[in-house]
Design an enzyme around this catalytic site. Structure first.
Site, PDB file in Angstrom:
ATOM      1  N   GLU A  98      25.039  74.604 -40.103  1.00 50.05           N
ATOM      2  CA  GLU A  98      24.018  75.346 -39.361  1.00 50.05           C
ATOM      3  C   GLU A  98      24.260  75.155 -37.873  1.00 50.05           C
ATOM      4  OE1 GLU A  98      20.091  73.021 -39.854  1.00 50.05           O
ATOM      5  OE2 GLU A  98      21.455  72.259 -41.376  1.00 50.05           O
ATOM      6  N   LYS A 115      23.811  73.813 -34.165  1.00 52.08           N
ATOM      7  CA  LYS A 115      23.235  72.657 -33.493  1.00 52.08           C
ATOM      8  C   LYS A 115      22.495  73.223 -32.282  1.00 52.08           C
ATOM      9  CE  LYS A 115      23.985  68.021 -31.874  1.00 52.08           C
ATOM     10  NZ  LYS A 115      23.084  68.080 -30.731  1.00 52.08           N
ATOM     11  N   ASP A 157      20.479  73.565 -28.963  1.00 46.04           N
ATOM     12  CA  ASP A 157      20.525  72.746 -27.759  1.00 46.04           C
ATOM     13  C   ASP A 157      19.166  72.779 -27.074  1.00 46.04           C
ATOM     14  OD1 ASP A 157      21.416  71.150 -25.791  1.00 46.04           O
ATOM     15  OD2 ASP A 157      22.723  72.621 -24.840  1.00 46.04           O
ATOM     16  N   TYR A 180      14.874  72.092 -38.770  1.00 47.91           N
ATOM     17  CA  TYR A 180      16.129  71.807 -39.479  1.00 47.91           C
ATOM     18  C   TYR A 180      16.036  70.611 -40.411  1.00 47.91           C
ATOM     19  CZ  TYR A 180      16.365  68.753 -35.428  1.00 47.91           C
ATOM     20  OH  TYR A 180      16.060  67.850 -34.462  1.00 47.91           O
ATOM     21  N   LYS A 186      30.830  69.471 -32.167  1.00 41.37           N
ATOM     22  CA  LYS A 186      30.409  70.006 -30.866  1.00 41.37           C
ATOM     23  C   LYS A 186      31.354  71.093 -30.347  1.00 41.37           C
ATOM     24  CE  LYS A 186      27.697  68.221 -28.415  1.00 41.37           C
ATOM     25  NZ  LYS A 186      26.906  67.113 -27.894  1.00 41.37           N
ATOM     26  N   CYS A 233      29.911  92.238  10.003  1.00 44.09           N
ATOM     27  CA  CYS A 233      30.734  92.455   8.811  1.00 44.09           C
ATOM     28  C   CYS A 233      32.051  91.686   8.952  1.00 44.09           C
ATOM     29  CB  CYS A 233      31.013  93.941   8.645  1.00 44.09           C
ATOM     30  SG  CYS A 233      32.244  94.271   7.367  1.00 44.09           S
ATOM     31  N   CYS A 288      35.009  94.373   9.464  1.00 46.19           N
ATOM     32  CA  CYS A 288      35.162  95.299  10.588  1.00 46.19           C
ATOM     33  C   CYS A 288      34.335  94.896  11.809  1.00 46.19           C
ATOM     34  CB  CYS A 288      34.791  96.719  10.161  1.00 46.19           C
ATOM     35  SG  CYS A 288      33.027  96.929   9.905  1.00 46.19           S
ATOM     36  N   CYS A 302      27.123  96.736   5.386  1.00 43.97           N
ATOM     37  CA  CYS A 302      27.904  97.178   6.534  1.00 43.97           C
ATOM     38  C   CYS A 302      27.835  98.697   6.483  1.00 43.97           C
ATOM     39  CB  CYS A 302      29.352  96.698   6.397  1.00 43.97           C
ATOM     40  SG  CYS A 302      30.505  97.618   7.428  1.00 43.97           S
ATOM     41  N   CYS A 353      34.993 101.131   7.620  1.00 46.92           N
ATOM     42  CA  CYS A 353      35.286  99.710   7.423  1.00 46.92           C
ATOM     43  C   CYS A 353      36.412  99.575   6.394  1.00 46.92           C
ATOM     44  CB  CYS A 353      34.023  98.993   6.939  1.00 46.92           C
ATOM     45  SG  CYS A 353      34.322  97.343   6.293  1.00 46.92           S
TER      46      CYS A 353
END
Ligand code: IVH
Length: 684
Positions: free
Chosen positions: A125, A127, A129, A236, A324, A418, A421, A436, A441
């Site tokens: 099943e 695990k 977290d 579980y 894991k 910018c 440019c 910008c 540019c």
């Protein structure tokens, strides 16, 4: 006649039930039974308590007036300790398939299996977290919930657990077990975690991950806070059980949804290492798509007898192991923050990181979204940071680890000019992304050409980032149409460019003249016009001249095109520079017209020239099927009812569109009538 024992049990059950109802009513403002039902239960308890005065507890709901309940009546102000009758053990970890194999060898030896004997039955099943939680039911009523603590003594968190929707207050069972302690994992799904972090200020600090957020939530002193953070619980395992004998994982998992818990999202039976490793790989591939975090699989030998034979180690059972997965979160250093300029002129900060492996991929850059986000997270250059990957999403910087600062970290200041440019940066009112505005540019030019050439746009083979960079910095290309004026010699003369590659590029450009009009429209990079919207626009505006002449109102009539898209398209084509560019592309021979004639232009089609709006739930057709049917019959499907709507195709639960159609005297038809019109016309 009920026995005294039954009566005393009933007193306990009623006390617990009324406690829950008080809690829902007075603390959460969310009662789950009617006042009449509440009174009925209270009267029952009162009359039983009259017969057994010794059984009246100090905190009996009959002894206190409801309105004076406080959160502390349900969760004491320091979480009180709870001793676990059966210790809550942990699991031994296997860091990969090899370690799982070794565990299985030990299990085989423990069960005295010989070579050639098959492996014992096992379950696999997720695990989960999150945070372990124990939930005790007496006579089917939730009476106490606790955290794991050190495994022997946890903390009482009953009030908070009562706020969790997937934890039933009462087991849905006519004959519930006298006592059962269910163990599971409390978790915060990703979407709720994101929402929670979004709502937190810099002072409150961000949660690094859903597990921390779940732990913080479960241990809240005020259940009203927990109630606002929708934890979920997956069961579980079992601690104590009396009056029931669930002796296998499969039995437990089958029973849980019947009692009102979440069904287990994943349980497989396996009987050998090969099937086990196949599942490992499958879940590893899928895990980033799950709506919650898992950090591996738990493998359990199936059945109480085999488990008893295998027994325990000091702190973990021999019959189970956690296999894991590599973690998706890591810590690394934030080396720098650089600002990128996109094709629309948007300036986005990007984190440059000390390269680190995260879930099997090396990460050295991560998106930071916008300057406000950097401020909110309180990041400084040089910080140790938590970073994470999830799905196909670009890696993210989650938060700085402030405790590791040594004073050398530097504040980040977003540039006022910018970086490509040097023009002054502008942030539109109400938006968080600075722009910008200089259309010349070079970074924007590069971005526009990259988009124009990209796979889903005009797909110009061989025109990648590096070559675009060269073409733009040499001044050979400023707009997409410049690409079609490139001559072979000029391209071949570029540094590191072979004659053959130059020829290939010119040939690839030639090929783009066969691409559809909708791909060209997408390639132009109009704000809000992606691949799908471009197709929808071309479906109704079949050539560039019609499209350029379309008003905002006309564009808004296109299905899925709302005011923002319509305004953006109209604004784009109103610019002189755009019109000039379109003429150049037309001269180069790109397609400016949809292929073939659509059914809407076929005047013999049954719904030809009619504008149709669809609303409500149709008996047999999904929304997409209905649209396809109308379009194939020459009709044009639009999103909202207006004077120019000819037909409203209405199904069940048709709301405001039906009202509007009736007001405007628009003809309303149902699915059967639509069929009659289409089939009648084609068969006659
Ligand atoms: S069974 C006797 N099954 O992992 C051990 N635990 O490292 C019983 N966990 O504290 C645990 N998913 O919080 C089991 N499917 C699962 C699990 C699971 C997550 C957690 C649990 C436990 C920790 C052990």
């Amino acid at each position: 006649m009920s026995s005294e024992n039954d009566d005393l049990r009933r007193i306990r059950a009623l006390t617990a039930q009324l406690h829950q109802h008080n809690f829902r009513y007075y603390i959460l403002d969310d009662p789950q039974v009617s006042d009449a039902e509440y009174d009925r239960l209270l009267r029952q308890l009162q009359s039983l308590e009259k017969r057994y005065p010794a059984a009246v507890s100090d905190d009996s709901p009959t002894q206190k007036v409801g309105a004076s309940w406080t959160p502390e009546d349900f969760v004491a102000d320091r979480l009180p300790p709870v001793e676990h009758d059966v210790p809550m053990l942990s699991l031994e970890n296997a860091m990969g398939p090899d370690a799982a194999r070794q565990w299985l060898d030990r299990v085989r030896r423990g069960l005295k299996l010989k070579e050639g004997d098959s492996d014992p039955p096992m379950t696999v099943e997720y695990k989960f977290d999150g945070v372990a939680v124990s939930i005790l039911y007496e006579d089917g009523v939730l009476v106490r919930a606790a955290t794991r603590g050190d495994g022997f003594t946890g903390e009482e968190v009953t009030g908070n657990v009562r706020t969790i929707r997937s934890v039933p207050q009462q087991l849905a069972d006519e004959k519930p077990p006298a006592r059962i302690e269910l163990r599971g994992e409390a978790m915060l799904p990703h979407a709720d975690f994101e929402a929670l972090n979004q709502s937190r200020s810099a002072e409150e600090g961000l949660f690094a991950n859903p597990r921390n957020a779940a732990a913080g939530t479960l241990r809240q002193l005020d259940p009203r806070i927990a109630a606002k953070r929708p934890l979920d619980v997956f069961i579980y395992g079992i601690g104590v059980q009396q009056g029931i004998d669930l002796s296998s994982q499969q039995q437990l998992v089958d029973q849980l949804p019947r009692w009102g818990f979440n069904a287990s999202p994943f349980l497989r039976q396996v009987n050998g290492i090969d099937s086990l490793l196949e599942i490992y790989q499958q879940v590893l591939d899928e895990r980033e798509q799950l709506p919650f975090d898992i950090d591996g699989l738990v493998i359990k030998v199936e059945g109480a007898d085999l488990r008893d034979q295998l027994g325990m180690r000091a702190r973990s059972p021999r019959w189970a192991i956690a296999l894991k997965f590599p973690p998706l979160q890591e810590t690394t250093r934030l080396l720098d923050i650089q600002v990128q300029v996109g094709r629309t002129g948007a300036l986005t900060p990007v984190a440059h990181l000390e390269p680190v492996q995260v879930g099997g991929v090396t990460v050295s850059r991560a998106g930071l979204h916008n300057p406000k986000e950097i401020e909110r997270k309180g990041l400084k250059i040089g910080d140790h940071v938590v970073i994470q990957r999830a799905g196909d999403v670009i890696p993210q910087v989650v938060k700085p680890i402030e405790s590791l600062r040594d004073g050398t970290e530097k504040d980040f200041h977003f540039p006022e000019k910018c970086p490509a440019c040097s023009q002054v940066v502008w942030c539109p009112e109400g938006e968080v992304i600075p722009h910008c505005q200089n259309l010349q540019c070079p970074a924007q030019i590069r971005g526009r050409i990259e988009h124009f050439a990209s796979r889903r746009a005009l797909d110009i083979d061989g025109l990648g980032e590096k070559l675009i960079d060269q073409l733009v910095s040499e001044g050979l290309v400023k707009t997409p149409s410049d690409l079609y004026r490139l001559n072979l010699d000029a391209v071949a003369a570029l540094e590191r460019m072979a004659q053959k590659s130059a020829e290939n590029l010119i040939a690839a450009l030639e090929q783009t003249k066969q691409r559809s009009f909708s791909r060209l429209l997408h390639a132009l990079g109009i704000r809000h016009v992606g691949e799908r919207v471009a197709e929808l626009i071309v479906d109704s505006q079949r050539d560039i001249d019609t499209l350029m002449a379309a008003s905002i109102e006309t564009l808004e009539q296109i299905d899925e095109v709302g005011p923002a898209i319509a305004a953006s398209v109209a604004d784009f084509f109103s610019r002189a520079s755009v019109r000039q560019e379109i003429e150049s592309l037309r001269e180069s021979g790109l397609k400016m017209k949809a292929d073939g004639s659509s059914a809407s232009q076929d005047s013999d089609a049954p719904l030809s020239g009619l504008t149709v709006v669809i609303t409500g739930t149709l008996p047999n057709l999904s929304r997409d099927e209905a649209k396809a049917l109308v379009s194939a019959a020459g009709g044009k499907v639009t999103a909202s009812v207006s004077k120019s709507t000819d037909l409203l195709l209405a199904g069940e639960k048709a709301g405001s569109k039906l009202e509007k159609a009736q007001k405007l005297d628009v003809e309303v038809i149902d699915e059967a009538e639509l069929r009659r019109r289409i089939d009648g016309a084609t068969t006659s």
